[in-house]
Write a protein that holds these residues in place. Structure first.
Motif, mmCIF file in Angstrom:
data_model
loop_
_atom_site.group_PDB
_atom_site.id
_atom_site.type_symbol
_atom_site.label_atom_id
_atom_site.label_comp_id
_atom_site.label_asym_id
_atom_site.label_seq_id
_atom_site.Cartn_x
_atom_site.Cartn_y
_atom_site.Cartn_z
ATOM 1 N N SER A 1 76.520 -70.955 81.745
ATOM 2 C CA SER A 1 75.899 -71.574 80.574
ATOM 3 C C SER A 1 75.235 -70.557 79.663
ATOM 4 O O SER A 1 75.380 -70.618 78.435
ATOM 5 C CB SER A 1 74.886 -72.624 81.025
ATOM 6 O OG SER A 1 74.231 -73.204 79.921
ATOM 7 N N ARG A 2 74.502 -69.616 80.245
ATOM 8 C CA ARG A 2 73.791 -68.636 79.418
ATOM 9 C C ARG A 2 74.759 -67.780 78.619
ATOM 10 O O ARG A 2 74.532 -67.514 77.436
ATOM 11 C CB ARG A 2 72.914 -67.755 80.310
ATOM 12 C CG ARG A 2 72.047 -66.763 79.532
ATOM 13 C CD ARG A 2 71.148 -65.976 80.464
ATOM 14 N NE ARG A 2 70.247 -66.845 81.212
ATOM 15 C CZ ARG A 2 69.403 -66.410 82.143
ATOM 16 N NH1 ARG A 2 69.341 -65.131 82.449
ATOM 17 N NH2 ARG A 2 68.611 -67.272 82.774
ATOM 18 N N LYS A 3 75.845 -67.373 79.251
ATOM 19 C CA LYS A 3 76.861 -66.564 78.563
ATOM 20 C C LYS A 3 77.527 -67.367 77.446
ATOM 21 O O LYS A 3 77.764 -66.861 76.342
ATOM 22 C CB LYS A 3 77.916 -66.098 79.566
ATOM 23 C CG LYS A 3 77.461 -65.016 80.523
ATOM 24 C CD LYS A 3 77.602 -63.652 79.883
ATOM 25 C CE LYS A 3 77.411 -62.549 80.902
ATOM 26 N NZ LYS A 3 77.569 -61.210 80.299
ATOM 27 N N ARG A 4 77.836 -68.624 77.747
ATOM 28 C CA ARG A 4 78.504 -69.476 76.759
ATOM 29 C C ARG A 4 77.621 -69.677 75.534
ATOM 30 O O ARG A 4 78.091 -69.566 74.393
ATOM 31 C CB ARG A 4 78.846 -70.817 77.405
ATOM 32 C CG ARG A 4 79.304 -71.889 76.423
ATOM 33 C CD ARG A 4 79.742 -73.146 77.121
ATOM 34 N NE ARG A 4 78.739 -73.721 77.990
ATOM 35 C CZ ARG A 4 77.721 -74.452 77.571
ATOM 36 N NH1 ARG A 4 77.541 -74.671 76.279
ATOM 37 N NH2 ARG A 4 76.860 -74.967 78.431
ATOM 38 N N ARG A 5 76.349 -69.959 75.756
ATOM 39 C CA ARG A 5 75.446 -70.200 74.632
ATOM 40 C C ARG A 5 75.243 -68.916 73.826
ATOM 41 O O ARG A 5 75.192 -68.956 72.592
ATOM 42 C CB ARG A 5 74.106 -70.715 75.144
ATOM 43 C CG ARG A 5 74.182 -72.074 75.811
ATOM 44 C CD ARG A 5 72.787 -72.620 76.055
ATOM 45 N NE ARG A 5 72.763 -73.649 77.075
ATOM 46 C CZ ARG A 5 71.707 -74.376 77.374
ATOM 47 N NH1 ARG A 5 70.576 -74.187 76.724
ATOM 48 N NH2 ARG A 5 71.749 -75.297 78.313
ATOM 49 N N ALA A 6 75.114 -67.789 74.534
ATOM 50 C CA ALA A 6 74.927 -66.514 73.832
ATOM 51 C C ALA A 6 76.134 -66.168 72.975
ATOM 52 O O ALA A 6 75.997 -65.592 71.889
ATOM 53 C CB ALA A 6 74.648 -65.398 74.833
ATOM 54 N N ALA A 7 77.324 -66.527 73.448
ATOM 55 C CA ALA A 7 78.549 -66.236 72.706
ATOM 56 C C ALA A 7 78.788 -67.231 71.575
ATOM 57 O O ALA A 7 79.639 -66.996 70.703
ATOM 58 C CB ALA A 7 79.748 -66.224 73.651
ATOM 59 N N GLY A 8 78.080 -68.356 71.585
ATOM 60 C CA GLY A 8 78.241 -69.355 70.531
ATOM 61 C C GLY A 8 79.568 -70.081 70.584
ATOM 62 O O GLY A 8 80.171 -70.353 69.542
ATOM 63 N N VAL A 9 80.016 -70.406 71.806
ATOM 64 C CA VAL A 9 81.297 -71.088 71.960
ATOM 65 C C VAL A 9 81.129 -72.327 72.825
ATOM 66 O O VAL A 9 80.110 -72.521 73.490
ATOM 67 C CB VAL A 9 82.361 -70.163 72.575
ATOM 68 C CG1 VAL A 9 82.585 -68.931 71.698
ATOM 69 C CG2 VAL A 9 82.004 -69.766 73.997
ATOM 70 N N VAL A 10 82.162 -73.155 72.803
ATOM 71 C CA VAL A 10 82.236 -74.352 73.634
ATOM 72 C C VAL A 10 83.568 -74.319 74.368
ATOM 73 O O VAL A 10 84.618 -74.081 73.750
ATOM 74 C CB VAL A 10 82.167 -75.640 72.782
ATOM 75 C CG1 VAL A 10 82.304 -76.871 73.668
ATOM 76 C CG2 VAL A 10 80.875 -75.688 71.989
ATOM 77 N N LEU A 11 83.544 -74.531 75.676
ATOM 78 C CA LEU A 11 84.768 -74.638 76.466
ATOM 79 C C LEU A 11 85.006 -76.106 76.786
ATOM 80 O O LEU A 11 84.104 -76.801 77.266
ATOM 81 C CB LEU A 11 84.656 -73.835 77.759
ATOM 82 C CG LEU A 11 84.502 -72.324 77.619
ATOM 83 C CD1 LEU A 11 84.446 -71.676 78.999
ATOM 84 C CD2 LEU A 11 85.643 -71.721 76.809
ATOM 85 N N VAL A 12 86.227 -76.567 76.519
ATOM 86 C CA VAL A 12 86.547 -77.982 76.698
ATOM 87 C C VAL A 12 87.740 -78.107 77.635
ATOM 88 O O VAL A 12 88.808 -77.546 77.377
ATOM 89 C CB VAL A 12 86.872 -78.651 75.346
ATOM 90 C CG1 VAL A 12 87.151 -80.138 75.556
ATOM 91 C CG2 VAL A 12 85.724 -78.462 74.373
ATOM 92 N N ASP A 13 87.564 -78.847 78.710
ATOM 93 C CA ASP A 13 88.640 -79.106 79.662
ATOM 94 C C ASP A 13 89.264 -80.459 79.355
ATOM 95 O O ASP A 13 88.555 -81.472 79.337
ATOM 96 C CB ASP A 13 88.104 -79.101 81.092
ATOM 97 C CG ASP A 13 87.524 -77.759 81.494
ATOM 98 O OD1 ASP A 13 88.252 -76.976 82.124
ATOM 99 O OD2 ASP A 13 86.354 -77.500 81.161
ATOM 100 N N GLY A 14 90.564 -80.486 79.136
ATOM 101 C CA GLY A 14 91.247 -81.755 78.934
ATOM 102 C C GLY A 14 91.700 -81.975 77.501
ATOM 103 O O GLY A 14 91.003 -81.592 76.553
ATOM 104 N N PRO A 15 92.846 -82.617 77.326
ATOM 105 C CA PRO A 15 93.406 -82.818 75.985
ATOM 106 C C PRO A 15 92.672 -83.821 75.130
ATOM 107 O O PRO A 15 92.516 -83.626 73.925
ATOM 108 C CB PRO A 15 94.841 -83.282 76.279
ATOM 109 C CG PRO A 15 94.770 -83.878 77.651
ATOM 110 C CD PRO A 15 93.753 -83.078 78.397
ATOM 111 N N ARG A 16 92.220 -84.914 75.732
ATOM 112 C CA ARG A 16 91.530 -85.941 74.934
ATOM 113 C C ARG A 16 90.242 -85.389 74.344
ATOM 114 O O ARG A 16 89.973 -85.559 73.145
ATOM 115 C CB ARG A 16 91.234 -87.152 75.825
ATOM 116 C CG ARG A 16 90.401 -88.239 75.169
ATOM 117 C CD ARG A 16 90.274 -89.431 76.084
ATOM 118 N NE ARG A 16 89.854 -89.025 77.421
ATOM 119 C CZ ARG A 16 89.982 -89.793 78.501
ATOM 120 N NH1 ARG A 16 90.537 -90.972 78.405
ATOM 121 N NH2 ARG A 16 89.558 -89.366 79.674
#
Length: 273
Positions: free
Chosen positions: A21-36
């Motif tokens: 979580s800390r790395k994701r927030r620092a990078a300013g990105v969102v990871l999304v699993d799944g097509p919908r």
């Protein structure tokens, strides 16, 4: 397109690091699993920067039954030059769970500030839910799911340890974290913002002086719901905050925060016609 086959590939190592979580927030990105969920993020205007899928095999019959949303996201990713095939082993490395969704998308995180809410058309029209110090991502996701269904104008996260883009929050919301306007801030920041915007504020408390179903939930109203463990305690207790209670006929004195939020949202929808 070339298939990524190595677990040591730079892109693979980067995605794995962003699962923290800390790395994701620092990078300013969102990871999304799944097509919908990925398609809902695209429809909400998030910028797609990478899309990873399991490389299909000629004899792979599952490709014939894939979700139509996956094909839509794939086409946009290919057109944008950000599509990547992965071997099953490499995909399992980057995926959050042993999912059969077969895809992971990376987006630029949207603006999380309070100020951006005023640009949404529904901002001054409906109910706002404020989640105060709610910890569990699954509960956050469930609140967003109900908020989307009941037409809530926005969900605000007040000093919440987790964020709405935790994988469990995204999955639990069925992608509604992208469809419902939201923002984060401290209690004082959110309180000041709501007052400046002309919102009345009510706080859900066990000891509330007015039952929810006797309260006026129309107009510019924000309702605050507390954490799973402690409720609101002495937070949101200013004199201009109206205490409101859910009627409890049994032996327990509280409900799960996501259940309470759903009841509030649907009662507001009923009153607003």
């Amino acid at each position: 397109m070339e298939t990524i086959r190595s677990l040591q590939n730079a892109a693979v190592r980067r995605i794995v690091s962003l699962r923290r979580s800390r790395k994701r927030r620092a990078a300013g990105v969102v990871l999304v699993d799944g097509p919908r969920e990925s398609l809902r993020a695209i429809e909400a205007g998030l910028k797609l920067v990478a899309f990873y899928e399991i490389e299909p095999k000629p004899s792979d019959s599952s490709q014939k039954s894939e979700m139509p949303e996956q094909a839509v996201v794939r086409r946009q990713a290919i057109d944008s030059g950000v599509h990547r095939w992965l071997t099953p082993e490499v995909f399992r490395k980057i995926a959050y769970t042993a999912s059969t969704d077969r895809c992971v998308a990376e987006f630029v995180a949207p603006d999380d500030s309070l100020g951006q809410l005023t640009a949404h058309p529904a901002w001054n029209e409906g109910l706002v839910l404020v989640l105060d110090q709610v910890e569990k991502p699954g509960n956050l996701g469930a609140v967003f799911r109900s908020a989307d269904a009941a037409g809530v104008s926005a969900v605000l996260l007040s000093d919440c340890p987790s964020d709405r883009f935790n994988p469990n929050a995204i999955r639990g919301s069925l992608g509604a974290v992208f469809t419902v306007p939201s923002a984060s801030g401290s209690e004082s920041e959110i309180a000041g913002f709501l007052k400046a915007q002309g919102y009345r504020v009510a706080a859900m408390r066990v000891e509330g002086s007015r039952p929810l179903f006797e309260s006026d939930l129309r107009g510019k109203l924000a309702v605050v719901l507390g954490s799973e463990a402690d409720g609101l305690a002495d937070r949101w207790s200013a004199e201009w905050v109206e205490p409101v209670a859910l009627p409890m006929a049994g032996h327990v004195d509280s409900l799960n925060v996501s259940v309470s939020a759903a009841i509030v949202a649907y009662e507001a929808m009923r009153q607003r016609g």
